[in-house]
Design a protein around this motif. Structure first.
Motif, mmCIF file in Angstrom:
data_model
loop_
_atom_site.group_PDB
_atom_site.id
_atom_site.type_symbol
_atom_site.label_atom_id
_atom_site.label_comp_id
_atom_site.label_asym_id
_atom_site.label_seq_id
_atom_site.Cartn_x
_atom_site.Cartn_y
_atom_site.Cartn_z
ATOM 1 N N GLY A 185 4.895 18.923 2.419
ATOM 2 C CA GLY A 185 5.988 18.560 2.391
ATOM 3 C C GLY A 185 6.118 17.256 2.202
ATOM 4 O O GLY A 185 5.522 15.963 3.190
ATOM 5 N N LYS A 186 7.037 16.829 2.875
ATOM 6 C CA LYS A 186 7.598 14.795 3.369
ATOM 7 C C LYS A 186 6.909 14.407 4.419
ATOM 8 O O LYS A 186 7.070 13.501 4.855
ATOM 9 N N TRP A 187 6.769 15.551 5.582
ATOM 10 C CA TRP A 187 6.900 14.935 6.672
ATOM 11 C C TRP A 187 5.521 14.461 7.192
ATOM 12 O O TRP A 187 5.557 13.343 7.806
ATOM 13 N N GLY A 188 4.441 14.668 5.806
ATOM 14 C CA GLY A 188 2.675 13.985 5.836
ATOM 15 C C GLY A 188 3.627 12.383 6.288
ATOM 16 O O GLY A 188 2.987 11.298 6.485
ATOM 17 N N ASN A 189 4.667 12.563 4.576
ATOM 18 C CA ASN A 189 4.365 10.538 4.404
ATOM 19 C C ASN A 189 4.949 10.132 5.336
ATOM 20 O O ASN A 189 5.451 8.847 5.779
ATOM 21 N N ILE A 190 6.151 10.979 6.433
ATOM 22 C CA ILE A 190 6.565 10.636 7.381
ATOM 23 C C ILE A 190 6.511 9.794 8.596
ATOM 24 O O ILE A 190 6.504 8.613 9.220
ATOM 25 N N PHE A 191 5.079 10.732 8.912
ATOM 26 C CA PHE A 191 4.364 10.107 9.835
ATOM 27 C C PHE A 191 3.119 9.039 9.633
ATOM 28 O O PHE A 191 3.327 8.868 10.819
ATOM 29 N N LEU A 192 3.222 9.148 8.174
ATOM 30 C CA LEU A 192 1.922 8.172 8.194
ATOM 31 C C LEU A 192 2.928 6.599 8.409
ATOM 32 O O LEU A 192 1.957 5.675 8.750
ATOM 33 N N GLU A 193 4.305 6.905 8.038
ATOM 34 C CA GLU A 193 5.323 5.681 8.410
ATOM 35 C C GLU A 193 5.400 5.078 9.526
ATOM 36 O O GLU A 193 5.096 3.958 9.809
ATOM 37 N N LEU A 238 -6.394 4.539 9.028
ATOM 38 C CA LEU A 238 -7.019 3.456 9.319
ATOM 39 C C LEU A 238 -7.751 2.359 9.417
ATOM 40 O O LEU A 238 -7.818 1.540 9.444
ATOM 41 N N SER A 239 -8.683 3.380 8.458
ATOM 42 C CA SER A 239 -9.456 3.026 8.047
ATOM 43 C C SER A 239 -9.110 2.134 7.460
ATOM 44 O O SER A 239 -9.873 1.015 6.841
ATOM 45 N N GLN A 240 -8.318 2.250 6.112
ATOM 46 C CA GLN A 240 -7.780 1.106 5.089
ATOM 47 C C GLN A 240 -7.231 -0.145 5.750
ATOM 48 O O GLN A 240 -7.371 -1.257 5.749
ATOM 49 N N ILE A 241 -6.711 0.106 6.937
ATOM 50 C CA ILE A 241 -5.813 -1.370 7.592
ATOM 51 C C ILE A 241 -6.822 -2.045 8.538
ATOM 52 O O ILE A 241 -7.020 -3.356 9.134
ATOM 53 N N HIS A 242 -8.120 -0.374 9.257
ATOM 54 C CA HIS A 242 -8.588 -1.843 10.736
ATOM 55 C C HIS A 242 -10.163 -1.671 10.142
ATOM 56 O O HIS A 242 -10.759 -1.594 10.879
ATOM 57 N N MET A 294 0.648 -1.403 0.144
ATOM 58 C CA MET A 294 0.158 -0.060 -0.072
ATOM 59 C C MET A 294 0.474 1.160 0.269
ATOM 60 O O MET A 294 2.052 1.619 0.766
ATOM 61 N N VAL A 295 0.429 1.697 -1.029
ATOM 62 C CA VAL A 295 1.467 3.643 -0.828
ATOM 63 C C VAL A 295 1.014 4.414 0.223
ATOM 64 O O VAL A 295 -0.418 4.576 -0.248
ATOM 65 N N LEU A 296 1.693 4.926 0.674
ATOM 66 C CA LEU A 296 1.125 6.003 1.643
ATOM 67 C C LEU A 296 1.212 6.577 1.085
ATOM 68 O O LEU A 296 2.459 7.758 0.570
ATOM 69 N N LYS A 297 0.177 8.075 1.062
ATOM 70 C CA LYS A 297 0.259 9.440 0.440
ATOM 71 C C LYS A 297 -0.786 10.540 1.085
ATOM 72 O O LYS A 297 -1.448 10.589 1.356
ATOM 73 N N TYR A 298 0.497 11.171 2.192
ATOM 74 C CA TYR A 298 -0.195 11.917 3.072
ATOM 75 C C TYR A 298 -1.187 13.156 2.092
ATOM 76 O O TYR A 298 -0.868 14.011 1.005
ATOM 77 N N LYS A 299 -2.065 13.436 2.385
ATOM 78 C CA LYS A 299 -2.562 14.144 1.719
ATOM 79 C C LYS A 299 -3.302 16.199 1.800
ATOM 80 O O LYS A 299 -3.652 16.231 3.392
ATOM 81 N N SER A 300 -3.251 17.220 1.070
ATOM 82 C CA SER A 300 -3.602 18.584 2.158
ATOM 83 C C SER A 300 -4.071 18.737 2.463
ATOM 84 O O SER A 300 -4.877 19.473 3.199
ATOM 85 N N TYR A 301 -5.814 18.275 1.604
ATOM 86 C CA TYR A 301 -7.251 18.937 1.597
ATOM 87 C C TYR A 301 -7.341 19.845 1.364
ATOM 88 O O TYR A 301 -7.829 20.684 1.780
ATOM 89 N N TRP A 302 -6.408 21.048 0.565
ATOM 90 C CA TRP A 302 -6.268 21.891 0.732
ATOM 91 C C TRP A 302 -6.768 22.879 1.496
ATOM 92 O O TRP A 302 -7.273 23.757 1.735
ATOM 93 N N ARG A 303 -5.708 22.354 2.536
ATOM 94 C CA ARG A 303 -5.744 23.171 3.771
ATOM 95 C C ARG A 303 -4.406 23.730 4.391
ATOM 96 O O ARG A 303 -3.589 23.452 3.232
ATOM 97 N N LYS A 304 -4.082 23.548 5.565
ATOM 98 C CA LYS A 304 -3.061 24.047 5.841
ATOM 99 C C LYS A 304 -3.149 23.369 7.029
ATOM 100 O O LYS A 304 -3.428 22.338 7.706
ATOM 101 N N THR A 305 -1.499 22.656 6.892
ATOM 102 C CA THR A 305 -1.470 21.751 8.251
ATOM 103 C C THR A 305 0.211 21.349 8.768
ATOM 104 O O THR A 305 1.299 22.612 8.257
ATOM 105 N N GLY A 306 0.431 21.001 9.850
ATOM 106 C CA GLY A 306 1.801 20.716 10.597
ATOM 107 C C GLY A 306 3.115 20.404 9.389
ATOM 108 O O GLY A 306 4.059 20.551 10.354
#
Ligand SMILES: C[S@@+](CC[C@H](N)C(=O)[O-])C[C@H]1O[C@@H](n2cnc3c(N)ncnc32)[C@H](O)[C@@H]1O
Length: 215
Positions: free
Chosen positions: A16-24, A52-56, A1-13
């Protein structure tokens, strides 16, 4: 499964790469019951629920705690206009869309609920200051915490101590943002260092940014 953090056209902490590192990290621990301190505009919350809904399937829960400043009922009339004025975007289209067209405060409880609507049954958003409310929230089933709320020494220490009361000796994960040089905040690092020292917990540093504590 490819992990891809999406921004949903909003603001996030976690840009860039940090969302995917978090998902890892979620991929590594596959938590069922997740707590985020500091929800902001809900992008990490939504990505967490997506994963979490994808895996559980339906068998997961997400609790998010934030001040949700602009949405507090008693202050609404006074605070809302100021907050909207201060909701800054580097993208001018977002500025026009959120501040002038739909006039939506992305850190409000209402906006976060809308973003998480698909997972309404699995999510709980709690408004308040963690220094006051964290002690009253049942954290007994939580198995992964993302600590990214108030960044003062006192708040980080308070939050770690409250979380640890429920997670101690249970081999659970507390992932703290802004510890390493990539997004260093001195007060955050000092609080984590003091807390881990007095509780004899080892810190692993993830990608020179996150501090991971195993309880
Ligand atoms: C850095 S942002 C969180 C970013 C979010 N985790 C993400 O990945 O996009 C910090 C959030 O913590 C909230 N916050 C700050 N102090 C707080 C406190 N004492 N109690 C609860 N929330 C707090 C702020 O309202 C803000 O939304």
């Amino acid at each position: 499964m490819v992990l891809k953090y999406k921004s949903y056209w909003r603001k996030t902490g976690l840009k860039g790469k940090w969302g995917n590192i978090f998902l890892e990290q979620l991929k590594e621990y596959k938590p069922k019951n997740f707590l985020e301190i500091g929800v902001f505009c809900g992008v990490t919350a939504r990505n967490t629920c997506d994963y979490l809904s994808q895996i559980h399937g339906n068998q997961f829960s997400y609790i998010g705690v934030d001040l949700f400043g602009g949405s507090q009922k008693n202050y609404k009339d006074e605070i809302e206009p100021n907050f909207l004025k201060n909701q800054k975007f580097s993208n001018p289209l977002k500025n026009i869309y959120y501040n002038y067209i739909i006039k939506e405060n992305l850190n409000s409880l209402a906006s976060n609920k809308k973003l998480l609507q698909k997972y309404e049954k699995n999510t709980q958003l709690i408004a308040g200051d963690t220094n006051e409310i964290l002690k009253n929230i049942d954290l007994s089933s939580i198995d992964f915490v993302f600590l990214d709320g108030g960044h003062s020494y006192e708040t980080v220490l308070n939050d770690l101590e409250e979380i640890y009361k429920s997670l101690k000796n249970r081999n659970k994960v507390i992932l703290c943002d802004d510890y390493g040089e990539a997004s260093f905040i001195k007060e955050v690092k000092n609080a984590i260092d003091d807390f881990t020292k007095s509780n004899n917990i080892r810190i692993s540093i993830i990608e020179n940014r996150f501090a991971k504590l195993i309880t």
